[in-house]
Design a protein around this motif. Structure first.
Motif, PDB file in Angstrom:
ATOM      1  N   GLU A  98     -10.454 -10.787  -8.771  1.00 38.90           N
ATOM      2  CA  GLU A  98      -9.792  -9.620  -8.193  1.00 38.90           C
ATOM      3  C   GLU A  98      -9.102 -10.058  -6.903  1.00 38.90           C
ATOM      4  O   GLU A  98      -9.582  -9.789  -5.813  1.00 38.90           O
ATOM      5  CB  GLU A  98     -10.799  -8.512  -7.911  1.00 38.90           C
ATOM      6  N   PRO A  99      -7.974 -10.744  -7.025  1.00 41.94           N
ATOM      7  CA  PRO A  99      -7.341 -11.346  -5.849  1.00 41.94           C
ATOM      8  C   PRO A  99      -6.911 -10.311  -4.808  1.00 41.94           C
ATOM      9  O   PRO A  99      -6.425  -9.232  -5.145  1.00 41.94           O
ATOM     10  CB  PRO A  99      -6.112 -12.064  -6.433  1.00 41.94           C
ATOM     11  N   VAL A 100      -7.104 -10.683  -3.560  1.00 44.40           N
ATOM     12  CA  VAL A 100      -6.609  -9.884  -2.442  1.00 44.40           C
ATOM     13  C   VAL A 100      -5.112 -10.135  -2.314  1.00 44.40           C
ATOM     14  O   VAL A 100      -4.652 -11.277  -2.433  1.00 44.40           O
ATOM     15  CB  VAL A 100      -7.330 -10.284  -1.139  1.00 44.40           C
ATOM     16  N   MET A 101      -4.354  -9.089  -2.080  1.00 42.77           N
ATOM     17  CA  MET A 101      -2.913  -9.246  -1.878  1.00 42.77           C
ATOM     18  C   MET A 101      -2.658 -10.009  -0.577  1.00 42.77           C
ATOM     19  O   MET A 101      -3.167  -9.650   0.475  1.00 42.77           O
ATOM     20  CB  MET A 101      -2.236  -7.880  -1.808  1.00 42.77           C
ATOM     21  N   ALA A 182      -7.361 -11.406   5.066  1.00 42.23           N
ATOM     22  CA  ALA A 182      -7.534 -11.495   3.612  1.00 42.23           C
ATOM     23  C   ALA A 182      -8.983 -11.804   3.258  1.00 42.23           C
ATOM     24  O   ALA A 182      -9.550 -11.222   2.318  1.00 42.23           O
ATOM     25  CB  ALA A 182      -6.606 -12.566   3.039  1.00 42.23           C
ATOM     26  N   PHE A 183      -9.601 -12.706   4.012  1.00 45.11           N
ATOM     27  CA  PHE A 183     -11.004 -13.020   3.756  1.00 45.11           C
ATOM     28  C   PHE A 183     -11.897 -11.833   4.094  1.00 45.11           C
ATOM     29  O   PHE A 183     -12.872 -11.549   3.389  1.00 45.11           O
ATOM     30  CB  PHE A 183     -11.425 -14.253   4.550  1.00 45.11           C
ATOM     31  N   ARG A 184     -11.558 -11.140   5.165  1.00 44.66           N
ATOM     32  CA  ARG A 184     -12.344  -9.967   5.543  1.00 44.66           C
ATOM     33  C   ARG A 184     -12.226  -8.882   4.468  1.00 44.66           C
ATOM     34  O   ARG A 184     -13.220  -8.233   4.119  1.00 44.66           O
ATOM     35  CB  ARG A 184     -11.828  -9.446   6.887  1.00 44.66           C
ATOM     36  N   GLN A 185     -11.042  -8.710   3.918  1.00 47.27           N
ATOM     37  CA  GLN A 185     -10.855  -7.724   2.853  1.00 47.27           C
ATOM     38  C   GLN A 185     -11.626  -8.123   1.600  1.00 47.27           C
ATOM     39  O   GLN A 185     -12.227  -7.278   0.927  1.00 47.27           O
ATOM     40  CB  GLN A 185      -9.368  -7.571   2.529  1.00 47.27           C
ATOM     41  N   SER A 186     -11.608  -9.407   1.293  1.00 47.98           N
ATOM     42  CA  SER A 186     -12.350  -9.888   0.134  1.00 47.98           C
ATOM     43  C   SER A 186     -13.842  -9.665   0.332  1.00 47.98           C
ATOM     44  O   SER A 186     -14.553  -9.279  -0.604  1.00 47.98           O
ATOM     45  CB  SER A 186     -12.052 -11.370  -0.096  1.00 47.98           C
ATOM     46  N   TRP A 187     -14.326  -9.910   1.547  1.00 47.76           N
ATOM     47  CA  TRP A 187     -15.736  -9.642   1.863  1.00 47.76           C
ATOM     48  C   TRP A 187     -16.052  -8.167   1.659  1.00 47.76           C
ATOM     49  O   TRP A 187     -17.083  -7.813   1.073  1.00 47.76           O
ATOM     50  CB  TRP A 187     -16.020 -10.053   3.306  1.00 47.76           C
TER      51      TRP A 187
END
Length: 196
Positions: A98-101, A182-187
C-alpha cells in the motif's frame, strides 16, 4: 531535475555551513518524531517486525520511484524494496503493498531525498546488531543487514559536505522533510491506534 556529479562548481566551506549540516539541523524535529514513532515497535516480536518491514516497504516504493525518475544514474540510491519483500516472504507475511504517495515538484533538489535514504543505513545497522542479539539471528535481515546503502553514503558525502545556494539548500530541505513525512504516513497506516 537531475544532478550529475561534478556538473556544478561548488565551494568547500566550514563544516557548519555544509548542506549536510543544514539538512541535519532543519530536519531534526521530523527525524526525532519518526524515531520516537518507530520506538513503539518491538522488533523482536514477529508482529512488530512485520509491521516495521511494511512501514519501510510502503514508504520506500514511492521514494525509490521518484529517485529513478529525477536523479542522475550515478546518484540513484540502491533500491531496498526488493530486500524488504524478501524478508516479508521469509516471514510468510507477503501481501499487496500500500504505497504512500510521494510526489515532489520536478524542480526539487534530489540531494535532500538521497541524504535521508542514505542516512537511514546508520540506524539500520544498529537495529540489525540489536536484533541479532535479541532474536539469536532468527529474523531474516536482507534489508537491515544490507551494505549497499552505507557504501552509497560514502559516495554521497562529497556532494553534501559542501555549500549550495540558499534556494537550492531550501529545496533540498523541503525534499528531505517530504521523505520523513512519507515514512511517518506509512507508520500511521500500520499503527492507526497510535496515530489517532
Amino acid at each position: 531535475m537531475k544532478i550529475a556529479r561534478g556538473h556544478e562548481s561548488l565551494n568547500t566551506v566550514a563544516r557548519e555551513d555544509t548542506l549536510r549540516s543544514r539538512l541535519r539541523e532543519a530536519t531534526a524535529p521530523a527525524h526525532d518524531a519518526l524515531d520516537a514513532s518507530m520506538g513503539d515497535l518491538d522488533l523482536s516480536t514477529r508482529a512488530d517486525y512485520v509491521r516495521f518491514l511494511e512501514i519501510q516497504l510502503n514508504a520506500r516504493i514511492g521514494v525509490e520511484e521518484w529517485c529513478r525518475q529525477h536523479c542522475s544514474a550515478d546518484l540513484v540510491p540502491p533500491p531496498q524494496t526488493s530486500l524488504v519483500l524478501q524478508d516479508l516472504a521469509r516471514l510468510d507475511a507477503a501481501r499487496a503493498a500500500e504505497p504512500v504517495m510521494f510526489d515532489l515538484p520536478s524542480c526539487s533538489e534530489p540531494l535532500g531525498v538521497c541524504w535521508v535514504v542514505a542516512g537511514s543505513s546508520m540506524g539500520n545497522r544498529a537495529m540489525a546488531a540489536d536484533l541479532r542479539r535479541r532474536t539469536h539471528g532468527d529474523w531474516p535481515m536482507h534489508f537491515l543487514g544490507n551494505t549497499d546503502l552505507p557504501a552509497y553514503f560514502k559516495t554521497l558525502r562529497p556532494l553534501i559536505e559542501r555549500s549550495y545556494s540558499e534556494s537550492r539548500t531550501r529545496s533540498a530541505i523541503a525534499a528531505a522533510e517530504a521523505v520523513f513525512a512519507a515514512f511517518r504516513q506509512s507508520w500511521a497506516m500500520q499503527m492507526p491506534e497510535l496515530a489517532s
